[in-house]
Design a protein around this motif. Structure first.
Motif, short mmCIF file in Angstrom:
data_model
loop_
_atom_site.label_atom_id
_atom_site.label_comp_id
_atom_site.label_asym_id
_atom_site.label_seq_id
_atom_site.Cartn_x
_atom_site.Cartn_y
_atom_site.Cartn_z
N UNK A 71 -10.59 -1.35 5.36
CA UNK A 71 -9.52 -0.94 4.49
C UNK A 71 -9.12 -1.99 3.54
N UNK A 72 -9.37 -1.87 2.16
CA UNK A 72 -8.73 -2.78 1.22
C UNK A 72 -7.61 -2.66 0.96
N UNK A 73 -6.48 -3.38 0.81
CA UNK A 73 -5.29 -3.27 -0.01
C UNK A 73 -5.11 -3.51 -1.41
N UNK A 74 -5.12 -2.49 -2.45
CA UNK A 74 -4.89 -2.75 -3.85
C UNK A 74 -3.88 -2.13 -4.37
N UNK A 75 -3.45 -2.51 -5.65
CA UNK A 75 -2.31 -1.79 -6.28
C UNK A 75 -1.20 -2.40 -6.09
N UNK A 76 -0.16 -1.63 -6.18
CA UNK A 76 1.39 -2.29 -6.18
C UNK A 76 1.86 -2.85 -4.98
N UNK A 77 2.81 -3.68 -4.85
CA UNK A 77 3.36 -4.32 -3.73
C UNK A 77 3.62 -3.19 -2.60
N UNK A 78 3.73 -3.53 -1.40
CA UNK A 78 4.03 -2.62 -0.46
C UNK A 78 5.64 -2.66 -0.14
N UNK A 79 6.27 -1.61 -0.14
CA UNK A 79 7.57 -1.33 0.21
C UNK A 79 7.77 -0.45 1.69
N UNK A 80 8.26 -1.22 2.55
CA UNK A 80 8.58 -0.63 3.84
C UNK A 80 10.22 -0.46 3.86
N UNK A 81 10.47 0.99 4.33
CA UNK A 81 11.76 1.29 4.64
C UNK A 81 11.80 1.85 6.13
N UNK A 82 13.10 1.59 6.88
CA UNK A 82 13.31 2.03 8.02
C UNK A 82 14.71 2.84 8.12
N UNK A 83 14.74 3.76 8.72
CA UNK A 83 16.01 4.63 8.95
C UNK A 83 15.76 5.15 10.32
N UNK A 84 16.76 5.66 10.76
CA UNK A 84 16.97 6.29 12.13
C UNK A 84 17.62 7.48 12.12
N UNK A 85 17.47 8.71 12.92
CA UNK A 85 17.99 9.88 13.37
C UNK A 85 18.20 10.14 14.59
N UNK A 124 8.79 4.30 6.44
CA UNK A 124 8.13 4.70 5.60
C UNK A 124 7.37 3.41 4.91
N UNK A 125 5.87 3.64 4.56
CA UNK A 125 5.23 2.61 3.98
C UNK A 125 4.74 3.03 2.43
N UNK A 126 4.95 2.52 1.28
CA UNK A 126 4.64 2.92 0.26
C UNK A 126 4.13 1.78 -0.66
N UNK A 127 2.90 2.15 -1.38
CA UNK A 127 2.41 1.08 -2.08
C UNK A 127 1.07 0.57 -1.59
N UNK A 128 0.14 -0.08 -2.43
CA UNK A 128 -1.28 -0.44 -2.12
C UNK A 128 -2.05 0.65 -1.65
N UNK A 129 -1.84 1.80 -2.47
CA UNK A 129 -2.87 3.11 -2.15
C UNK A 129 -2.23 3.81 -1.01
N UNK A 130 -1.09 3.70 -0.60
CA UNK A 130 -0.70 4.26 0.58
C UNK A 130 0.76 4.97 0.31
N UNK A 131 1.06 6.04 1.02
CA UNK A 131 2.41 6.92 1.14
C UNK A 131 2.34 7.21 2.57
N UNK A 132 2.74 6.33 3.45
CA UNK A 132 2.57 6.70 5.06
C UNK A 132 4.08 6.78 5.60
N UNK A 133 4.29 7.77 6.55
CA UNK A 133 5.53 8.18 6.79
C UNK A 133 5.38 8.22 8.63
N UNK A 134 5.91 7.54 9.29
CA UNK A 134 5.80 7.36 10.77
C UNK A 134 7.10 7.71 11.64
N UNK A 135 7.04 8.12 12.64
CA UNK A 135 8.11 8.40 13.40
C UNK A 135 8.14 7.89 14.81
N UNK A 136 9.27 6.99 15.26
CA UNK A 136 9.00 6.48 16.48
C UNK A 136 9.95 6.79 17.40
N UNK A 137 9.93 7.69 18.44
CA UNK A 137 10.94 8.04 19.21
C UNK A 137 11.27 7.13 20.31
#
Length: 142
Positions: A71-85, A124-137
């Motif tokens: 998997x090649x990473x190209x495009x805009x810089x990666x932005x990672x955000x973390x929140x909790x519920x 949430x991971x946004x940028x470099x061709x991805x828009x991924x959302x993960x949940x860790x309980x």
């Protein structure tokens, strides 16, 4: 496109289910320091979430992205955000933008966790061709 997204979400949930048992039984790489490490994945990365102190109070959180082979990473810089519920009580934290600390590593220095219970950490991971959302309980104790 919808089928790919659904498959990615299902794969992520399955990966979390399989890794939760190993993370909670002490095979976490940070268990000696009191931290907890959880692992999930997307089509682009293996995602490792480390909670420095899985107890109520303020804690540091690190997200490590390990690119999958081929998997090649190209495009805009990666932005990672973390929140909790905390779904059982309706408590939720806003999104905290993680600071890049090293290659493929991001950190939130201070995440306030106000009470015990079964939290869901949202990454949430946004940028470099991805828009991924993960949940860790993870269940927090005092």
């Amino acid at each position: 496109m919808g089928a790919v997204l659904l498959a990615t979400v299902l794969f992520t949930l399955l990966a979390l289910r399989l890794t939760m048992s190993s993370s909670t039984t002490g095979s976490s790489s940070d268990s000696s320091s009191g931290g907890t490490t959880l692992t999930g994945g997307t089509a682009h990365d293996v995602v490792t979430l480390t909670i420095a102190s899985p107890k109520t109070g303020t804690t540091a959180v690190e997200v490590r992205l390990t690119p999958r082979e081929g998997i090649r990473t190209t495009g805009s810089p990666t932005v990672v955000t973390v929140s909790a519920v905390l779904p059982t009580t309706g408590h939720a934290l806003p999104d905290y933008t993680a600071v890049r600390t090293a290659n493929h590593r991001y950190q939130v220095a201070s995440l306030p966790l106000m009470m015990t219970g079964r939290w869901e950490f949202l990454v949430d991971i946004d940028g470099q061709g991805r828009d991924d959302h993960l949940v860790f309980p993870l269940t927090l104790t005092r």
